[in-house]
Design an enzyme around this catalytic site. Structure first.
Site, PDB file in Angstrom:
ATOM      1  N   PHE A   1       0.812  -1.225   0.000  1.00  0.00           N
ATOM      2  CA  PHE A   1       0.000   0.000   0.000  1.00  0.00           C
ATOM      3  C   PHE A   1       0.835   1.261   0.000  1.00  0.00           C
ATOM      4  CE2 PHE A   1      -0.052  -1.793   4.355  1.00  0.00           C
ATOM      5  CZ  PHE A   1       0.648  -0.814   5.042  1.00  0.00           C
TER       6      PHE A   1
ATOM      7  N   GLY B   1       1.253   3.628  -3.250  1.00  0.00           N
ATOM      8  CA  GLY B   1       0.310   4.665  -3.632  1.00  0.00           C
ATOM      9  C   GLY B   1      -0.177   5.536  -2.485  1.00  0.00           C
ATOM     10  N   HIS B   2       0.278   5.253  -1.261  1.00  0.00           N
ATOM     11  CA  HIS B   2      -0.245   5.978  -0.079  1.00  0.00           C
ATOM     12  C   HIS B   2       0.900   6.370   0.852  1.00  0.00           C
ATOM     13  CE1 HIS B   2      -2.866   6.744   3.456  1.00  0.00           C
ATOM     14  NE2 HIS B   2      -3.780   6.944   2.543  1.00  0.00           N
ATOM     15  N   PHE B   3       1.650   7.270   0.643  1.00  0.00           N
ATOM     16  CA  PHE B   3       1.781   8.121  -0.524  1.00  0.00           C
ATOM     17  C   PHE B   3       3.211   7.987  -1.006  1.00  0.00           C
ATOM     18  CE2 PHE B   3      -1.447   9.984   2.229  1.00  0.00           C
ATOM     19  CZ  PHE B   3      -2.528  10.076   1.371  1.00  0.00           C
TER      20      PHE B   3
ATOM     21  N   VAL C   1       2.479   6.543   4.388  1.00  0.00           N
ATOM     22  CA  VAL C   1       1.672   6.512   5.611  1.00  0.00           C
ATOM     23  C   VAL C   1       0.718   5.321   5.509  1.00  0.00           C
ATOM     24  CG1 VAL C   1      -0.048   7.754   6.982  1.00  0.00           C
ATOM     25  CG2 VAL C   1       1.774   9.028   5.865  1.00  0.00           C
TER      26      VAL C   1
END
Length: 145
Positions: free
Chosen positions: A43, A46-48, A53
């Site tokens: 994750f 893309g986050h971020f 985070v």
């Protein structure tokens, strides 16, 4: 409970298993477990990309997975292929601190009530001494066969 025991209790697998170890279980009362958060978590792509985070919903999922382990322990049973464990409600969720790569998210969950396959929990996730997430979780255990 080590990862091998957790894998026998939870149906989740990579990349969705959010509990690495159970530190303690107080029968039908509480559980303490943790998730080691690494930069290798999918994750974070893309986050971020410039400020990784852990998504808040995944912190809640980690609490719910710890809660499921507590529920199965309270019932003295292991899940089977015909049993699913769903979120029914998330109340009073608060996010107090970002969880970043390198953090260990400590999961403390208390069983408030259980009746007819419905479980109410209070959970909090901390990093060190800092509160990262807290919520009241309602989960339902159902037979799907």
């Amino acid at each position: 409970m080590d990862i091998h025991q957790i894998l026998k209790q939870l149906p989740h697998r990579y990349p969705f298993l959010m509990v690495d170890r159970v530190v303690s279980i107080d029968k039908s009362k509480s559980i303490r477990a943790f998730k080691n958060v690494t930069i290798n978590e999918p994750f974070f792509q893309g986050h971020f990309p410039r400020r990784p985070v852990m998504p808040g919903v995944l912190m809640l999922e980690a609490l719910a997975q710890a809660a499921a382990l507590l529920a199965f322990d309270a019932l003295n049973k292991s899940p089977d292929d015909d049993t699913v464990y769903y979120f029914a409600a998330i109340d009073n969720a608060r996010f107090k601190r970002p969880v970043e790569p390198g953090d260990q998210l400590m999961l403390d969950v208390e069983l408030v009530r259980m009746k007819s396959g419905i479980f109410k929990f209070k959970g909090k996730g901390t990093v060190g001494e800092e509160l990262a997430v807290e919520a009241e979780l309602t989960c339902a255990m159902r037979t799907i066969a």
